[in-house]
Design an enzyme around this catalytic site. Structure first.
Site, PDB file in Angstrom:
ATOM      1  N   ILE A 107       2.272  11.284 -10.081  1.00 12.49           N
ATOM      2  CA  ILE A 107       3.544  10.558 -10.153  1.00 12.49           C
ATOM      3  C   ILE A 107       4.542  11.243  -9.219  1.00 12.49           C
ATOM      4  CG2 ILE A 107       5.505   9.999 -11.660  1.00 12.49           C
ATOM      5  CD1 ILE A 107       3.427   9.854 -13.982  1.00 12.49           C
ATOM      6  N   LEU A 108       5.228  10.471  -8.416  1.00 13.18           N
ATOM      7  CA  LEU A 108       6.221  11.025  -7.484  1.00 13.18           C
ATOM      8  C   LEU A 108       7.590  10.992  -8.163  1.00 13.18           C
ATOM      9  CD1 LEU A 108       4.967   9.288  -4.236  1.00 13.18           C
ATOM     10  CD2 LEU A 108       4.769  11.706  -4.812  1.00 13.18           C
ATOM     11  N   HIS A 127      -2.469  -0.027  -5.556  1.00 16.72           N
ATOM     12  CA  HIS A 127      -2.834   0.072  -6.977  1.00 16.72           C
ATOM     13  C   HIS A 127      -3.830  -1.042  -7.304  1.00 16.72           C
ATOM     14  CE1 HIS A 127      -2.518   1.151 -11.146  1.00 16.72           C
ATOM     15  NE2 HIS A 127      -2.185  -0.072 -11.471  1.00 16.72           N
TER      16      HIS A 127
HETATM   17  C1  GRF Z   1      -8.451   3.648  -5.243  1.00 17.91           C
HETATM   18  O1  GRF Z   1      -9.048   2.723  -6.135  1.00 17.91           O
HETATM   19  C2  GRF Z   1      -6.959   3.581  -5.390  1.00 17.91           C
HETATM   20  O2  GRF Z   1      -6.452   2.293  -5.603  1.00 17.91           O
HETATM   21  C3  GRF Z   1      -6.773   4.407  -6.622  1.00 17.91           C
HETATM   22  O3  GRF Z   1      -7.672   5.483  -6.485  1.00 17.91           O
HETATM   23  C4  GRF Z   1      -8.731   5.079  -5.660  1.00 17.91           C
HETATM   24  C5  GRF Z   1      -8.746   6.048  -4.512  1.00 17.91           C
HETATM   25  O4  GRF Z   1      -9.642   5.695  -3.598  1.00 17.91           O
HETATM   26  N1  GRF Z   1      -5.423   4.874  -6.733  1.00 17.91           N
HETATM   27  P1  GRF Z   1      -9.783   6.523  -2.206  1.00 17.91           P
HETATM   28  O5  GRF Z   1      -9.431   7.966  -2.467  1.00 17.91           O
HETATM   29  O6  GRF Z   1      -8.840   5.886  -1.222  1.00 17.91           O
HETATM   30  O7  GRF Z   1     -11.219   6.334  -1.843  1.00 17.91           O
END
Ligand code: GRF
Length: 225
Positions: A107-108, A127
């Site tokens: 969380i930022l 997301h």
């Molecule tokens: C992705 O599903 C993203 O939406 C979620 O975590 C996953 C990370 O994937 N927050 P990556 O590290 O880009 O492969």
């Protein structure tokens, strides 16, 4: 030129989508991938960045918590705030025009978001759920389970502007996915990631166009029609 700093925490497959798009000319001609910052020193995404000759930095919350017991809530809260302050300064060491959270799992805090806003730096997050549907972690699994229980028929992916409330900023781009009854979780997850890899590039290009229209900043290589 619109410069982008990408925040990651893990595999970096969405970072890879941006790297590949740049290499294939699918990322806006005026966009450059400036730096990659990871919250995890062993994130495979760091190797992806290095292979693409993108400078990387790492900042780990666990390094701030070192030696501080989990139940020392107040001290850890102070340390977490210092982490956020330092992250903001790390981003600002080489100020981008745009920050993209691509699998960034922390969380930022407002201390980061306010510093970026002061410097007119936009920040967006990928997301794997529809707006307001499954904010927070394990969104893909939660959507799949809700689909299997017949509670929802649609899943999806969004890229949204980052605000203090987790995953609740205004959507920049939304891509819906049909939830298929009796589909295995791994099959749905694979479809989500496939859509993510397109969404993150499309959203980046939308933000780049927005920046250019706001600032009129075009590179010398920009061709007028
Ligand atoms: C992705 O599903 C993203 O939406 C979620 O975590 C996953 C990370 O994937 N927050 P990556 O590290 O880009 O492969």
């Amino acid at each position: 030129m619109v410069s982008i700093t990408v925040l990651i925490s893990g595999s970096g497959s969405n970072l890879q989508a941006l790297i590949d798009a740049k290499a294939q000319g699918k990322l806006h001609v005026d966009a450059s991938l400036l730096r990659v910052i990871s919250s995890n020193a062993s994130a495979y995404g760091l190797e992806r960045a290095q292979a693409a000759h993108i400078p990387t930095r790492t900042i780990q919350l666990k390094d701030y918590y070192l030696g501080v017991p989990k139940d020392d809530i107040e001290h850890r809260r102070e340390l977490r705030e210092q982490f956020n302050v330092d992250l903001a300064e790390m981003i600002l060491e080489e100020p981008p025009n745009l920050v993209i959270c691509a699998g960034w799992m922390l969380i930022l805090a407002p201390s980061v978001l306010n510093r970026l806003a002061e410097n007119k730096i936009d920040i967006i997050n990928l997301h794997p759920a529809l707006p307001g549907a499954f904010d927070g972690t394990h969104a893909i699994e939660r959507a799949w389970k809700a689909g299997q229980q017949g509670r929802i028929t649609k899943g999806g992916v969004m890229v949204h502007r980052v605000i203090a409330e987790v995953d609740q900023g205004d959507p920049v781009l939304v891509k819906e996915l049909e939830l298929i009854n009796s589909e295995l979780y791994a099959e749905y997850e694979a479809r989500v990631h496939e859509v993510e890899h397109v969404a993150i590039v499309d959203a980046a290009n939308m933000m780049i166009d927005e920046q250019i229209s706001k600032t009129g900043a075009v590179s010398s290589s920009y061709t007028t029609k």
